[in-house]
Design a protein around this motif. Structure first.
Motif, mmCIF file in Angstrom:
data_model
loop_
_atom_site.group_PDB
_atom_site.id
_atom_site.type_symbol
_atom_site.label_atom_id
_atom_site.label_comp_id
_atom_site.label_asym_id
_atom_site.label_seq_id
_atom_site.Cartn_x
_atom_site.Cartn_y
_atom_site.Cartn_z
ATOM 1 N N MET A 1 -8.530 18.442 7.189
ATOM 2 C CA MET A 1 -7.608 17.652 6.265
ATOM 3 C C MET A 1 -8.856 16.317 6.128
ATOM 4 O O MET A 1 -9.223 15.748 7.102
ATOM 5 N N ALA A 2 -8.780 15.777 4.680
ATOM 6 C CA ALA A 2 -9.780 14.618 4.579
ATOM 7 C C ALA A 2 -9.156 13.206 4.999
ATOM 8 O O ALA A 2 -7.891 13.265 5.295
ATOM 9 N N THR A 3 -9.998 12.569 5.484
ATOM 10 C CA THR A 3 -9.721 11.004 5.901
ATOM 11 C C THR A 3 -10.021 9.988 4.816
ATOM 12 O O THR A 3 -11.222 10.055 4.391
ATOM 13 N N ALA A 4 -9.024 9.080 4.409
ATOM 14 C CA ALA A 4 -9.513 7.878 3.660
ATOM 15 C C ALA A 4 -9.380 6.651 4.306
ATOM 16 O O ALA A 4 -8.479 6.455 5.055
ATOM 17 N N LEU A 5 -10.274 5.715 4.100
ATOM 18 C CA LEU A 5 -10.284 4.370 4.513
ATOM 19 C C LEU A 5 -10.075 3.407 3.340
ATOM 20 O O LEU A 5 -10.718 3.592 2.413
ATOM 21 N N ILE A 6 -8.884 2.681 3.357
ATOM 22 C CA ILE A 6 -8.400 1.686 2.582
ATOM 23 C C ILE A 6 -8.615 0.292 2.805
ATOM 24 O O ILE A 6 -7.859 -0.189 3.862
ATOM 25 N N ALA A 16 -0.356 1.296 -2.754
ATOM 26 C CA ALA A 16 -0.212 2.537 -3.465
ATOM 27 C C ALA A 16 -1.266 3.564 -3.363
ATOM 28 O O ALA A 16 -0.837 4.765 -3.453
ATOM 29 N N PHE A 17 -2.582 3.203 -3.073
ATOM 30 C CA PHE A 17 -3.663 4.294 -2.681
ATOM 31 C C PHE A 17 -3.057 4.987 -1.355
ATOM 32 O O PHE A 17 -3.100 6.197 -1.393
ATOM 33 N N ALA A 18 -2.598 4.055 -0.586
ATOM 34 C CA ALA A 18 -2.356 4.830 0.778
ATOM 35 C C ALA A 18 -1.064 5.856 0.558
ATOM 36 O O ALA A 18 -1.121 6.913 1.119
ATOM 37 N N ALA A 19 -0.053 5.416 -0.203
ATOM 38 C CA ALA A 19 0.928 6.222 -0.320
ATOM 39 C C ALA A 19 0.798 7.554 -1.162
ATOM 40 O O ALA A 19 1.118 8.738 -0.748
ATOM 41 N N GLU A 20 -0.132 7.361 -2.119
ATOM 42 C CA GLU A 20 -0.566 8.635 -2.995
ATOM 43 C C GLU A 20 -1.475 9.613 -2.323
ATOM 44 O O GLU A 20 -1.358 10.722 -2.250
ATOM 45 N N LEU A 21 -2.242 8.883 -1.633
ATOM 46 C CA LEU A 21 -3.309 9.813 -0.608
ATOM 47 C C LEU A 21 -2.534 10.446 0.530
ATOM 48 O O LEU A 21 -2.882 11.562 0.934
ATOM 49 N N ALA A 22 -1.569 9.921 0.973
ATOM 50 C CA ALA A 22 -0.695 10.516 2.276
ATOM 51 C C ALA A 22 -0.072 11.450 1.517
ATOM 52 O O ALA A 22 0.185 12.638 2.164
ATOM 53 N N ARG A 24 -1.089 13.392 -0.743
ATOM 54 C CA ARG A 24 -1.798 14.495 -1.119
ATOM 55 C C ARG A 24 -2.527 15.000 0.584
ATOM 56 O O ARG A 24 -3.465 15.693 0.405
ATOM 57 N N GLN A 25 -1.958 14.540 1.500
ATOM 58 C CA GLN A 25 -2.205 15.005 2.744
ATOM 59 C C GLN A 25 -3.706 14.540 3.286
ATOM 60 O O GLN A 25 -4.195 15.483 3.937
ATOM 61 N N HIS A 26 -3.978 13.203 2.781
ATOM 62 C CA HIS A 26 -4.911 12.551 3.587
ATOM 63 C C HIS A 26 -4.389 11.925 4.914
ATOM 64 O O HIS A 26 -3.495 11.309 4.929
ATOM 65 N N ASN A 27 -5.344 11.906 5.950
ATOM 66 C CA ASN A 27 -5.276 10.843 6.977
ATOM 67 C C ASN A 27 -5.807 9.484 6.631
ATOM 68 O O ASN A 27 -6.809 9.671 5.600
ATOM 69 N N LEU A 28 -5.203 8.544 7.272
ATOM 70 C CA LEU A 28 -5.510 7.229 6.466
ATOM 71 C C LEU A 28 -6.262 6.289 7.705
ATOM 72 O O LEU A 28 -5.569 6.336 8.830
ATOM 73 N N ALA A 42 2.161 2.100 7.809
ATOM 74 C CA ALA A 42 1.537 3.427 8.741
ATOM 75 C C ALA A 42 2.833 4.131 9.483
ATOM 76 O O ALA A 42 2.663 5.161 9.382
ATOM 77 N N ALA A 43 3.670 3.487 9.814
ATOM 78 C CA ALA A 43 4.931 4.180 10.544
ATOM 79 C C ALA A 43 5.617 4.929 9.350
ATOM 80 O O ALA A 43 6.163 5.982 9.613
ATOM 81 N N GLN A 44 5.808 4.420 8.077
ATOM 82 C CA GLN A 44 6.456 4.914 7.152
ATOM 83 C C GLN A 44 5.701 6.260 6.451
ATOM 84 O O GLN A 44 6.436 7.171 6.498
ATOM 85 N N LEU A 45 4.574 6.017 6.545
ATOM 86 C CA LEU A 45 3.694 7.155 5.959
ATOM 87 C C LEU A 45 3.740 8.613 6.748
ATOM 88 O O LEU A 45 3.525 9.540 6.616
ATOM 89 N N GLN A 46 3.581 8.144 8.163
ATOM 90 C CA GLN A 46 3.090 9.008 9.233
ATOM 91 C C GLN A 46 4.642 9.841 9.316
ATOM 92 O O GLN A 46 4.526 10.894 9.345
ATOM 93 N N GLN A 47 5.754 9.141 9.305
ATOM 94 C CA GLN A 47 6.918 9.892 9.449
ATOM 95 C C GLN A 47 7.359 10.706 8.156
ATOM 96 O O GLN A 47 7.886 11.829 8.228
ATOM 97 N N GLU A 48 6.970 9.963 6.910
ATOM 98 C CA GLU A 48 7.387 10.707 5.630
ATOM 99 C C GLU A 48 6.316 12.032 5.503
ATOM 100 O O GLU A 48 6.929 13.090 4.857
ATOM 101 N N PHE A 49 4.964 12.037 5.993
ATOM 102 C CA PHE A 49 4.188 13.156 5.316
ATOM 103 C C PHE A 49 3.454 13.595 6.604
ATOM 104 O O PHE A 49 2.582 14.686 6.393
ATOM 105 N N ASN A 50 3.786 13.411 7.752
ATOM 106 C CA ASN A 50 3.056 14.128 8.805
ATOM 107 C C ASN A 50 1.587 14.141 8.786
ATOM 108 O O ASN A 50 1.162 15.085 8.970
#
Length: 268
Positions: A1-6, A16-22, A24-28, A42-50
């Protein structure tokens, strides 16, 4: 799984980058000054996209800030596959300080803008690009602006910093494209964000501009499409913004900058 730093991830285009990349199953790895906003996102994206989401609370204008971010990433053992240099801000007003002009801007704020919009972006690009070149893979998105294509009176430092980002990013694109590394300069026009408020645009100018604000999510999707195509830059916001970006090729520069100056001068 790819990782993005924003960077600048707490709102606007960064969030918006965080939400779209999440999606697409990028760790952030999310970087910004606002701890509360980062934790909530962070909490929202972890819960929604695992996915895994790390936050780094850091003012990128502080001495040693970019090295601190890089060292934190290395310490946690993360590999950054996509770096999104989004952090930045603008400031509206006459550049030179004069008591006679109420809209003059303090020099300290202008220099802080240069530090964030240029220096931090260059330092982070250098720190993370070295690993990408060793791996022969990775991508960088540097967020500039439609302002990168022409001088802008009353936004003089902001436009100049974004012109730097455009030139710098295109040069990096050419240097690294044969190694399998993508470098994209994102040049959005007016976007749904806090830009105008932070830049302290006068109400008379903001209310009379008539410009439609593009949703940040749409800007991000266009950027990622351009990155997939290995383009060096992308102007988002449709045909009107494409015309604005190409105006310097069609008009004498003095006429262009005078026209822009009239457009951005605050109404009495």
């Amino acid at each position: 799984m790819a990782t993005a730093l924003i960077t600048g991830a707490s709102g606007g285009i960064g969030a918006a980058f965080a939400a779209e990349l999440a999606k697409r199953q990028h760790n952030l790895i999310l970087v910004a000054r606002s701890e509360d906003k980062l934790q909530q996102l962070a909490a929202q994206l972890q819960q929604e996209f695992n996915i895994l989401v790390e936050i780094i609370v850091q003012d990128l204008t502080a001495p040693g800030a970019t090295t601190a971010v890089f060292d934190a990433v290395v310490k946690k053992g993360w590999t950054v596959d996509l770096l999104v240099n989004n952090a930045g801000f603008g400031d509206y007003g006459v550049f030179a300080v004069s008591e006679a002009l109420e809209e003059d801007r303090p020099l300290a704020k202008q220099l802080t803008m240069v530090q964030l919009n240029i220096v931090a972006l260059v330092e982070l690009s250098h720190l993370f690009l070295q690993g990408m070149r060793q791996r022969k893979s990775g991508n960088i998105i540097n967020v500039a602006s439609l302002a990168a294509f022409q001088p802008m009176p009353y936004l003089s430092i902001y436009a100049a910093t974004k012109a730097f980002v455009l030139s710098f990013s295109e040069a990096l694109w050419a240097e690294n494209k044969d190694l399998g590394i993508g470098v994209l300069c994102l040049c959005p026009g007016p976007t749904e964000s806090d830009f105008a408020a932070v830049a302290e645009f006068p109400k008379s100018l903001a209310s009379s501009s008539g410009q439609k604000l593009v949703p940040a999510a749409e800007v991000v999707r266009d950027a990622l499409k351009a990155l997939d195509k290995n383009e060096s830059n992308v102007v988002t916001g449709g045909i009107p913004n494409q015309i604005i970006a190409n105006m310097p090729r069609l008009m004498p520069r003095e006429l262009l900058v005078k026209s822009v100056g009239k457009l951005f001068r605050a109404k009495a």
